[in-house]
Design a protein around this motif. Structure first.
Motif, PDB file in Angstrom:
ATOM      1  N   MET A   1       0.856  -1.174   0.000  1.00  0.00           N
ATOM      2  CA  MET A   1       0.000   0.000   0.000  1.00  0.00           C
ATOM      3  C   MET A   1       0.902   1.237   0.000  1.00  0.00           C
ATOM      4  SD  MET A   1      -3.067   0.960   2.586  1.00  0.00           S
ATOM      5  CE  MET A   1      -3.906  -0.471   1.982  1.00  0.00           C
ATOM      6  N   ASP A   2       0.548   2.208  -0.800  1.00  0.00           N
ATOM      7  CA  ASP A   2       1.351   3.418  -0.946  1.00  0.00           C
ATOM      8  C   ASP A   2       0.900   4.487   0.053  1.00  0.00           C
ATOM      9  OD1 ASP A   2       3.232   5.156  -1.950  1.00  0.00           O
ATOM     10  OD2 ASP A   2       1.957   5.833  -3.599  1.00  0.00           O
ATOM     11  N   LEU A   3       1.452   4.437   1.259  1.00  0.00           N
ATOM     12  CA  LEU A   3       1.119   5.414   2.299  1.00  0.00           C
ATOM     13  C   LEU A   3       2.193   6.488   2.350  1.00  0.00           C
ATOM     14  CD1 LEU A   3       0.169   2.960   5.195  1.00  0.00           C
ATOM     15  CD2 LEU A   3      -1.403   4.330   3.818  1.00  0.00           C
ATOM     16  N   PRO A   4       1.807   7.746   2.609  1.00  0.00           N
ATOM     17  CA  PRO A   4       2.815   8.777   2.827  1.00  0.00           C
ATOM     18  C   PRO A   4       3.746   8.352   3.975  1.00  0.00           C
ATOM     19  CG  PRO A   4       0.650   9.772   2.584  1.00  0.00           C
ATOM     20  CD  PRO A   4       0.446   8.277   2.676  1.00  0.00           C
ATOM     21  N   THR A   5       5.005   8.746   3.896  1.00  0.00           N
ATOM     22  CA  THR A   5       6.028   8.290   4.842  1.00  0.00           C
ATOM     23  C   THR A   5       5.637   8.420   6.308  1.00  0.00           C
ATOM     24  OG1 THR A   5       7.761   8.671   3.224  1.00  0.00           O
ATOM     25  CG2 THR A   5       8.443   8.559   5.528  1.00  0.00           C
ATOM     26  N   PRO A   6       5.134   9.572   6.786  1.00  0.00           N
ATOM     27  CA  PRO A   6       4.822   9.621   8.224  1.00  0.00           C
ATOM     28  C   PRO A   6       3.733   8.636   8.640  1.00  0.00           C
ATOM     29  CG  PRO A   6       4.235  11.702   7.151  1.00  0.00           C
ATOM     30  CD  PRO A   6       4.904  10.853   6.127  1.00  0.00           C
ATOM     31  N   PRO A  62      -3.908  -1.240   7.803  1.00  0.00           N
ATOM     32  CA  PRO A  62      -4.570  -0.513   6.722  1.00  0.00           C
ATOM     33  C   PRO A  62      -4.954  -1.420   5.562  1.00  0.00           C
ATOM     34  CG  PRO A  62      -2.326   0.306   7.077  1.00  0.00           C
ATOM     35  CD  PRO A  62      -2.521  -0.858   7.975  1.00  0.00           C
ATOM     36  N   GLU A  63      -6.147  -1.187   5.041  1.00  0.00           N
ATOM     37  CA  GLU A  63      -6.608  -1.921   3.861  1.00  0.00           C
ATOM     38  C   GLU A  63      -6.853  -0.994   2.675  1.00  0.00           C
ATOM     39  OE1 GLU A  63      -8.810  -5.790   5.839  1.00  0.00           O
ATOM     40  OE2 GLU A  63     -10.062  -4.123   5.190  1.00  0.00           O
ATOM     41  N   THR A  64      -7.308   0.235   2.955  1.00  0.00           N
ATOM     42  CA  THR A  64      -7.557   1.186   1.878  1.00  0.00           C
ATOM     43  C   THR A  64      -6.993   2.542   2.270  1.00  0.00           C
ATOM     44  OG1 THR A  64      -9.707   1.930   2.714  1.00  0.00           O
ATOM     45  CG2 THR A  64      -9.717   0.022   1.232  1.00  0.00           C
ATOM     46  N   VAL A  65      -6.639   3.319   1.256  1.00  0.00           N
ATOM     47  CA  VAL A  65      -6.165   4.685   1.484  1.00  0.00           C
ATOM     48  C   VAL A  65      -6.731   5.560   0.373  1.00  0.00           C
ATOM     49  CG1 VAL A  65      -3.997   4.306   0.214  1.00  0.00           C
ATOM     50  CG2 VAL A  65      -4.147   6.150   1.890  1.00  0.00           C
ATOM     51  N   ARG A  66      -7.120   6.780   0.747  1.00  0.00           N
ATOM     52  CA  ARG A  66      -7.620   7.729  -0.246  1.00  0.00           C
ATOM     53  C   ARG A  66      -7.353   9.145   0.252  1.00  0.00           C
ATOM     54  NH1 ARG A  66     -12.048   6.074   2.620  1.00  0.00           N
ATOM     55  NH2 ARG A  66     -13.424   7.713   3.431  1.00  0.00           N
ATOM     56  N   LYS A  67      -7.330  10.080  -0.676  1.00  0.00           N
ATOM     57  CA  LYS A  67      -7.209  11.498  -0.347  1.00  0.00           C
ATOM     58  C   LYS A  67      -8.606  12.090  -0.269  1.00  0.00           C
ATOM     59  CE  LYS A  67      -3.915  14.037  -0.918  1.00  0.00           C
ATOM     60  NZ  LYS A  67      -3.151  14.827  -0.031  1.00  0.00           N
ATOM     61  N   VAL A  73      -7.071   9.518   4.223  1.00  0.00           N
ATOM     62  CA  VAL A  73      -7.988   8.674   4.976  1.00  0.00           C
ATOM     63  C   VAL A  73      -7.586   7.215   4.750  1.00  0.00           C
ATOM     64  CG1 VAL A  73     -10.394   8.001   5.318  1.00  0.00           C
ATOM     65  CG2 VAL A  73      -9.820  10.387   4.746  1.00  0.00           C
ATOM     66  N   VAL A  74      -7.330   6.538   5.865  1.00  0.00           N
ATOM     67  CA  VAL A  74      -6.900   5.144   5.826  1.00  0.00           C
ATOM     68  C   VAL A  74      -7.909   4.321   6.615  1.00  0.00           C
ATOM     69  CG1 VAL A  74      -5.006   3.558   6.305  1.00  0.00           C
ATOM     70  CG2 VAL A  74      -4.492   5.950   5.779  1.00  0.00           C
ATOM     71  N   TYR A  91      -8.980   6.120   9.964  1.00  0.00           N
ATOM     72  CA  TYR A  91      -7.952   7.039  10.453  1.00  0.00           C
ATOM     73  C   TYR A  91      -7.860   8.185   9.448  1.00  0.00           C
ATOM     74  CZ  TYR A  91      -5.885   3.761  13.885  1.00  0.00           C
ATOM     75  OH  TYR A  91      -5.648   2.932  14.956  1.00  0.00           O
ATOM     76  N   ARG A  92      -8.094   9.401   9.917  1.00  0.00           N
ATOM     77  CA  ARG A  92      -8.011  10.588   9.061  1.00  0.00           C
ATOM     78  C   ARG A  92      -6.781  11.390   9.496  1.00  0.00           C
ATOM     79  NH1 ARG A  92     -11.260  13.522   5.741  1.00  0.00           N
ATOM     80  NH2 ARG A  92     -12.984  12.089   6.137  1.00  0.00           N
ATOM     81  N   PHE A  93      -5.790  11.451   8.615  1.00  0.00           N
ATOM     82  CA  PHE A  93      -4.534  12.136   8.890  1.00  0.00           C
ATOM     83  C   PHE A  93      -4.483  13.481   8.185  1.00  0.00           C
ATOM     84  CE2 PHE A  93      -3.517   7.633   9.252  1.00  0.00           C
ATOM     85  CZ  PHE A  93      -2.633   7.566  10.315  1.00  0.00           C
ATOM     86  N   THR A  94      -4.039  14.502   8.892  1.00  0.00           N
ATOM     87  CA  THR A  94      -3.672  15.777   8.287  1.00  0.00           C
ATOM     88  C   THR A  94      -2.160  15.881   8.440  1.00  0.00           C
ATOM     89  OG1 THR A  94      -5.773  16.765   8.964  1.00  0.00           O
ATOM     90  CG2 THR A  94      -4.003  18.277   8.320  1.00  0.00           C
TER      91      THR A  94
END
Length: 107
Positions: A1-6, A62-67, A73-74, A91-94
């Motif tokens: 899954m392509d998650l932003p580094t943090p 995590p199973e899904t990620v979207r902007k 949002v993961v 999980y909603r990340f800013t």
């Protein structure tokens, strides 16, 4: 899954139940909103992890990620030694300057 580094760093540290690793991607003044309860700053977030994550060995997968607008949002299950495990979480990340500014979790 392509998650932003943090986010990837947070998830990987959570899988090891590594509190220091989980805190590292957060800004010093970050806010963690856990089902409407606010934890402001790394000390408060550390306390949340020490009291509510580590004792029940809660690990998020995590199973899904979207902007959504500026947020990432993961979604996926968290499992551990708690009633109803596994539970599906959002999980909603800013992110700001390559770090987590806000994380909001909901079931």
């Amino acid at each position: 899954m392509d998650l932003p580094t943090p986010i990837a760093d947070f998830v990987e540290a959570n899988a090891r139940l590594d509190i220091d690793g989980m805190l590292k991607p957060f800004l010093r003044d970050a806010v963690f909103i856990d089902n409407c309860k606010h934890f402001a700053g790394q000390a408060a977030i550390r306390q949340l992890f020490e009291e509510e994550v580590i004792p029940v060995k809660a690990i998020f997968t995590p199973e899904t990620v979207r902007k959504e607008d500026a947020d990432v949002v993961v979604e996926g299950p968290a499992h551990g030694d708690f009633p109803g495990s596994p539970l599906r979480f959002t999980y909603r990340f800013t992110l700001v300057d390559g770090a987590i500014k806000t994380l909001e979790t909901t079931v």
